[in-house]
Design a protein around this motif. Structure first.
Motif, PDB file in Angstrom:
ATOM      1  N   GLU A 130      42.814 -58.746 130.243  1.00 42.41           N
ATOM      2  CA  GLU A 130      42.380 -57.640 129.399  1.00 42.41           C
ATOM      3  C   GLU A 130      41.654 -58.201 128.182  1.00 42.41           C
ATOM      4  O   GLU A 130      42.204 -59.003 127.443  1.00 42.41           O
ATOM      5  N   ILE A 131      40.391 -57.795 128.000  1.00 43.99           N
ATOM      6  CA  ILE A 131      39.595 -58.248 126.856  1.00 43.99           C
ATOM      7  C   ILE A 131      39.194 -57.015 126.059  1.00 43.99           C
ATOM      8  O   ILE A 131      38.626 -56.077 126.618  1.00 43.99           O
ATOM      9  N   LEU A 132      39.451 -57.038 124.758  1.00 45.49           N
ATOM     10  CA  LEU A 132      39.246 -55.840 123.954  1.00 45.49           C
ATOM     11  C   LEU A 132      38.058 -55.918 122.998  1.00 45.49           C
ATOM     12  O   LEU A 132      37.684 -54.908 122.412  1.00 45.49           O
ATOM     13  N   ASP A 133      37.450 -57.089 122.837  1.00 45.83           N
ATOM     14  CA  ASP A 133      36.324 -57.199 121.895  1.00 45.83           C
ATOM     15  C   ASP A 133      35.048 -57.545 122.662  1.00 45.83           C
ATOM     16  O   ASP A 133      35.053 -58.325 123.614  1.00 45.83           O
ATOM     17  N   LEU A 134      33.940 -56.946 122.221  1.00 42.26           N
ATOM     18  CA  LEU A 134      32.660 -57.083 122.906  1.00 42.26           C
ATOM     19  C   LEU A 134      32.138 -58.516 122.938  1.00 42.26           C
ATOM     20  O   LEU A 134      31.648 -58.959 123.986  1.00 42.26           O
ATOM     21  N   ARG A 234      39.830 -48.989 130.069  1.00 42.19           N
ATOM     22  CA  ARG A 234      40.154 -47.562 130.085  1.00 42.19           C
ATOM     23  C   ARG A 234      40.142 -46.964 128.682  1.00 42.19           C
ATOM     24  O   ARG A 234      39.759 -45.810 128.495  1.00 42.19           O
ATOM     25  N   VAL A 235      40.532 -47.750 127.675  1.00 44.70           N
ATOM     26  CA  VAL A 235      40.676 -47.237 126.310  1.00 44.70           C
ATOM     27  C   VAL A 235      39.594 -47.783 125.383  1.00 44.70           C
ATOM     28  O   VAL A 235      38.911 -47.032 124.693  1.00 44.70           O
ATOM     29  N   SER A 236      39.418 -49.092 125.369  1.00 46.50           N
ATOM     30  CA  SER A 236      38.480 -49.741 124.449  1.00 46.50           C
ATOM     31  C   SER A 236      37.055 -49.646 124.987  1.00 46.50           C
ATOM     32  O   SER A 236      36.748 -50.162 126.066  1.00 46.50           O
ATOM     33  N   ILE A 237      36.167 -49.006 124.227  1.00 45.79           N
ATOM     34  CA  ILE A 237      34.788 -48.841 124.674  1.00 45.79           C
ATOM     35  C   ILE A 237      34.056 -50.177 124.741  1.00 45.79           C
ATOM     36  O   ILE A 237      33.103 -50.350 125.505  1.00 45.79           O
ATOM     37  N   ASP A 238      34.511 -51.163 123.946  1.00 44.24           N
ATOM     38  CA  ASP A 238      33.891 -52.486 123.945  1.00 44.24           C
ATOM     39  C   ASP A 238      34.635 -53.480 124.826  1.00 44.24           C
ATOM     40  O   ASP A 238      34.223 -54.640 124.926  1.00 44.24           O
ATOM     41  N   GLY A 239      35.716 -53.036 125.446  1.00 45.12           N
ATOM     42  CA  GLY A 239      36.556 -53.953 126.208  1.00 45.12           C
ATOM     43  C   GLY A 239      36.240 -53.972 127.684  1.00 45.12           C
ATOM     44  O   GLY A 239      35.350 -53.279 128.178  1.00 45.12           O
ATOM     45  N   ALA A 240      36.977 -54.804 128.410  1.00 45.02           N
ATOM     46  CA  ALA A 240      36.787 -54.936 129.853  1.00 45.02           C
ATOM     47  C   ALA A 240      38.077 -55.423 130.488  1.00 45.02           C
ATOM     48  O   ALA A 240      38.923 -56.041 129.827  1.00 45.02           O
TER      49      ALA A 240
END
Length: 358
Positions: A130-134, A234-240
């Motif tokens: 899970e990666i949360l920062d662009l 699913r939650v973070s628009i900049d994540g993957a």
């Protein structure tokens, strides 16, 4: 204090004017800014700039003896090979040093792979990251692109992409294709109208990639070598979410392959193109499902203005005075068409009298 290693390595551009000034120095044996001004009808600032570029490239050097009478400074021409040794060689040495540092850092970090894998197994997240920062997402995609060996699958829903993103993608994709990596990309039909996308597709397909379109796509996805999939968070628009679990990656590849087999090769969309009918049929279907314009536009990858234009045209064609009535009439039309499609065809066999042999 800034790190000197962070300073970008740049060279001045040697223009046609600069080449002419260098030729003048060779012809005369030396030159001054005053001579450059007279020869090429340049003002003092332009002449100084032309000489400065040649000095920066080490193609000129100041004459060692100072001018006793205080006249204009004299410069001597330097052979290009000598200039390269003085100007380029140190930069190459610096690049080799930075590359060695990068390799050492990579080796140190790779030691932690086993530690990370063990921690993932203990936490029950093995096969998923899970990666949360662009910035980290972009770095990961860059690394996966660089290390990709055989194939990359891409689904890009949402209509046209920004021109600067397409330009960045082309440079990255071209490098992969030249390494022999197969590239399959899916867009939505609405991307066929976008001039920058048309140009990108023309360039990338000429290099060997394949691009197709569908009315709707299942979602955004990147798959590298059928081993690693990158999905939106699913939650973070900049994540993957990065998926390496083999069964799930195989399933995602099968979803992509099914969509690919039913997609159409990308060609610029004309007003009479048949895929325009596919888009309008999709608008009818989603309108019949009661979707709002905003949701239809997002689902089909088109602008809200284009979506409302299609809805207005459909309301006029259906003779509807409201969206509710248009949805009802559209649903009725779809139900009738479905009934016709599944109705058995009347038999064309000729009845025979009893006892008549076949």
């Amino acid at each position: 204090m800034a790190d000197p290693s962070d300073t970008p390595i740049t060279f001045p551009h040697l223009s046609e004017q600069g080449i002419l000034v260098y030729q003048l120095a060779l012809r005369k044996g030396n030159l001054t800014q005053q001579l450059v001004s007279q020869e090429f009808e340049l003002d003092a600032t332009q002449a100084a700039e032309a000489v400065s570029v040649l000095l920066d490239l080490h193609l000129l050097r100041p004459k060692e003896e100072p001018q006793a009478d205080g006249s204009d400074r004299v410069f001597l021409p330097v052979p290009p090979a000598v200039a390269a040794a003085g100007r380029v060689a140190p930069v190459e040495a610096e690049l080799r040093r930075r590359l060695a540092e990068a390799e050492r850092a990579r080796a140190q970090l790779s030691v932690l792979e086993e530690v990370y894998a063990a921690g993932s197994r203990q936490s029950g997240t093995s096969g998923f990251d899970e990666i949360l920062d662009l910035p980290t997402v972009l770095d990961l995609i860059e690394w996966l692109t660089t290390t990709c060996r055989t194939e990359v699958l891409t689904a890009q829903p949402g209509g046209p992409r920004a021109p600067h993103l397409l330009e960045q993608a082309f440079a990255r994709d071209l490098a992969m294709i030249r390494r022999g990596v197969r590239m399959h990309t899916l867009y939505q039909h609405t991307a066929r109208r976008h001039a920058p996308t048309q140009e990108y597709v023309e360039r990338v397909t000429a290099a060997g990639a394949e691009v197709r379109t569908l009315t709707e796509l299942f979602g955004r996805i990147l798959v590298f070598d059928r081993e690693v999939a990158v999905l939106p968070h699913r939650v973070s628009i900049d994540g993957a979410m990065v998926v390496r679990e083999p069964s799930l990656v195989a399933y995602l590849c099968e979803v992509f392959d099914r969509a690919w087999s039913s997609a159409e090769a990308y060609t610029p969309l004309r007003q009479w193109d048949y895929v325009l009918d596919d888009v309008k049929h999709a608008v009818i279907r989603l309108l019949a499902e009661g979707m709002k314009d905003e949701m239809i536009a997002r689902r089909l990858g088109m602008s809200l203005r284009t979506c409302r234009k299609h809805v207005a045209e459909l309301m006029e064609a259906l003779g509807a005075s409201s969206r509710f009535q248009a949805g009802y009439l559209a649903r009725t039309r779809l139900d009738v068409n479905a009934s016709v499609a599944v109705a058995p065809k009347p038999s064309t066999a000729v009845a025979r009298p009893e006892g008549d042999p076949a």
